[in-house]
Design a protein around this motif. Structure first.
Motif, PDB file in Angstrom:
ATOM      1  N   GLN A   1       6.984 -10.996  -2.823  1.00  0.00           N
ATOM      2  CA  GLN A   1       7.581  -9.684  -2.636  1.00  0.00           C
ATOM      3  C   GLN A   1       6.595  -8.767  -1.927  1.00  0.00           C
ATOM      4  N   ILE A   2       7.142  -7.865  -1.123  1.00  0.00           N
ATOM      5  CA  ILE A   2       6.342  -6.863  -0.431  1.00  0.00           C
ATOM      6  C   ILE A   2       6.832  -5.503  -0.884  1.00  0.00           C
ATOM      7  N   ALA A   3       5.903  -4.623  -1.247  1.00  0.00           N
ATOM      8  CA  ALA A   3       6.267  -3.279  -1.692  1.00  0.00           C
ATOM      9  C   ALA A   3       5.282  -2.287  -1.090  1.00  0.00           C
ATOM     10  N   PRO A   4       5.733  -1.085  -0.820  1.00  0.00           N
ATOM     11  CA  PRO A   4       4.801  -0.079  -0.285  1.00  0.00           C
ATOM     12  C   PRO A   4       3.796   0.337  -1.359  1.00  0.00           C
ATOM     13  N   LEU A   5       2.625   0.756  -0.903  1.00  0.00           N
ATOM     14  CA  LEU A   5       1.604   1.221  -1.837  1.00  0.00           C
ATOM     15  C   LEU A   5       2.084   2.504  -2.512  1.00  0.00           C
ATOM     16  N   SER A   6       1.790   2.621  -3.757  1.00  0.00           N
ATOM     17  CA  SER A   6       2.200   3.812  -4.494  1.00  0.00           C
ATOM     18  C   SER A   6       0.968   4.473  -5.099  1.00  0.00           C
ATOM     19  N   LEU A   7       1.197   5.545  -5.806  1.00  0.00           N
ATOM     20  CA  LEU A   7       0.089   6.258  -6.437  1.00  0.00           C
ATOM     21  C   LEU A   7      -0.284   5.653  -7.793  1.00  0.00           C
ATOM     22  N   LYS A   8       0.410   4.611  -8.195  1.00  0.00           N
ATOM     23  CA  LYS A   8       0.148   3.980  -9.484  1.00  0.00           C
ATOM     24  C   LYS A   8      -0.863   2.851  -9.328  1.00  0.00           C
ATOM     25  N   LYS A   9      -1.433   2.455 -10.447  1.00  0.00           N
ATOM     26  CA  LYS A   9      -2.298   1.281 -10.428  1.00  0.00           C
ATOM     27  C   LYS A   9      -1.424   0.053 -10.201  1.00  0.00           C
ATOM     28  N   CYS A  10      -1.956  -0.882  -9.473  1.00  0.00           N
ATOM     29  CA  CYS A  10      -1.208  -2.092  -9.151  1.00  0.00           C
ATOM     30  C   CYS A  10      -1.911  -3.293  -9.787  1.00  0.00           C
ATOM     31  N   LYS A  11      -1.184  -4.050 -10.591  1.00  0.00           N
ATOM     32  CA  LYS A  11      -1.731  -5.257 -11.215  1.00  0.00           C
ATOM     33  C   LYS A  11      -1.072  -6.471 -10.587  1.00  0.00           C
ATOM     34  N   LEU A  12      -1.874  -7.477 -10.347  1.00  0.00           N
ATOM     35  CA  LEU A  12      -1.395  -8.686  -9.708  1.00  0.00           C
ATOM     36  C   LEU A  12      -1.982  -9.884 -10.445  1.00  0.00           C
TER      37      LEU A  12
END
Length: 107
Positions: free
Chosen positions: A72-83
């Protein structure tokens, strides 16, 4: 009148120890089935039959995807991103890594 001579192959039973060694050579070390069978001194047909059985029954039963879309591809947001990246070989988890990207600062 000719007699029908039944020429059939003799089947070879593979022990559990040999099955585990065959799986290790093919799945983990990347041997071809033919080469692994030759090294373990078992018939190629028996080794190939077991590998097909293992792929169709054991590996497919462990195959799971949590979403309908694999990537999946998603735009960067202001939230923390966990992968989380999970590596599997033969359906068994080999390694799991977690990444956490920090919050993006807006300018």
């Amino acid at each position: 009148m000719r007699k029908h001579i039944n020429k059939s192959r003799t089947y070879q039973k593979i022990s559990e120890d040999q099955k585990q060694k065959l799986l290790k050579l093919v799945c983990f070390f990347g041997f071809k089935i033919k080469d692994a069978a030759k090294q373990l001194n078992i018939k190629y047909a028996a080794a190939k039959t077991y590998m097909i059985f293992h792929r169709n029954n054991v590996m497919m039963s462990k195959h799971s995807i949590n979403s309908e879309q694999e990537c999946q591809i998603a735009p960067l947001s202001l939230k923390k991103c966990k992968l989380t990246i999970i590596s599997k070989i033969g359906g068994d988890v080999v390694k799991s890594l977690q990444f956490e990207y920090p919050m993006i600062k807006q300018e």
